[in-house]
Design a protein around this motif. Structure first.
Motif, PDB file in Angstrom:
ATOM      1  N   SER A  92       4.258  -7.108   5.087  1.00  0.00           N
ATOM      2  CA  SER A  92       4.556  -5.727   4.705  1.00  0.00           C
ATOM      3  C   SER A  92       3.262  -4.970   4.403  1.00  0.00           C
TER       4      SER A  92
ATOM      5  N   ASP B  44       1.390  -2.296  -0.025  1.00  0.00           N
ATOM      6  CA  ASP B  44       1.563  -2.848  -1.379  1.00  0.00           C
ATOM      7  C   ASP B  44       0.320  -2.611  -2.252  1.00  0.00           C
TER       8      ASP B  44
ATOM      9  N   SER C 146       7.158  -3.779   8.447  1.00  0.00           N
ATOM     10  CA  SER C 146       7.811  -4.015   7.161  1.00  0.00           C
ATOM     11  C   SER C 146       7.151  -3.205   6.045  1.00  0.00           C
TER      12      SER C 146
ATOM     13  N   LEU D 209       8.057  -2.586   1.903  1.00  0.00           N
ATOM     14  CA  LEU D 209       8.964  -2.914   0.808  1.00  0.00           C
ATOM     15  C   LEU D 209       9.652  -1.650   0.294  1.00  0.00           C
TER      16      LEU D 209
END
Length: 206
Positions: free
Chosen positions: A100, A103, A178, A180
């Motif tokens: 992902s 982040d 991806s 989150l």
């Protein structure tokens, strides 16, 4: 600092061996904070198996150093004949992303700006040299053409740089990237695009 330098070496297809760490400290910088930083770096380098073997410390006048600056350098070994770099992408190649995105950048931003979200967002900071070593051991030599960690400027900026260096176009399947939910929510609230947010523990392989 440790993870980023190890990753810079690993993105060339090299095995990181040693690190140096130099500190520029502002006069009056709290020793407790310095101790926390040094212990964190020591733990990270030990966990990665890449020791910090040398360094230097300088002190500047109060108000001239913004607290602390850390400069790290990595030394590694590159197998003879290995050629991994941004200019090597070719028509027909596939772009792979290891996880992902966004982040790290959102986690750092939330701390710097004292932003509170419903869910805690954690940095993805990690050393990628073992992942790179496993990839290169599993794939025929030369089939991995480009490795890059999408740090400053995020995934989109990094892919644009590779496209320019290799003189190829890229088709990105955005639905396959991806993000989150908590990162996507924070970006939507702040008016940011996750594709342009920094990462510190993910890689692009072409």
């Amino acid at each position: 600092s440790v993870h980023g330098t190890i990753n810079d070496v690993a993105m060339l297809g090299a095995q990181p061996l040693y690190l140096s760490a130099s500190f520029i400290l502002e006069e009056g910088f709290p020793l407790a904070q310095l101790k926390r930083i040094v212990e964190s770096m020591a733990n990270a380098s030990h966990a990665c198996g890449v020791p910090i073997v040398t360094g230097d410390t300088k002190v500047v006048e109060k108000g001239k150093g913004d607290g602390v600056f850390i400069s790290t350098t990595g030394l590694g070994v590159l197998p003879e004949g290995r050629n991994i770099g941004g200019a090597n992408a070719r028509v027909g190649d596939v772009i792979l992303l290891s996880g992902s995105i966004g982040d790290h950048g959102v986690a750092v931003l939330s701390q710097r700006e004292s932003l509170q979200f419903e869910t805690t967002i954690h940095s993805d900071s990690a050393a990628l040299h073992t992942l790179v070593a496993a990839m290169l051991a599993a794939a025929p030599e030369g089939s991995v053409r480009v490795l890059r960690d999408p740090t400053r400027g995020g995934l989109a900026t990094t892919l644009n740089e590779i496209a320019q260096q290799s003189a190829v176009g890229m088709h990105v399947q955005e639905a396959a990237i991806s993000v989150l939910p908590e990162v996507a929510g924070a970006c939507e609230m702040l008016g940011l695009d996750p594709l342009y947010i920094a990462n510190e523990g993910k890689l692009i392989a072409i």
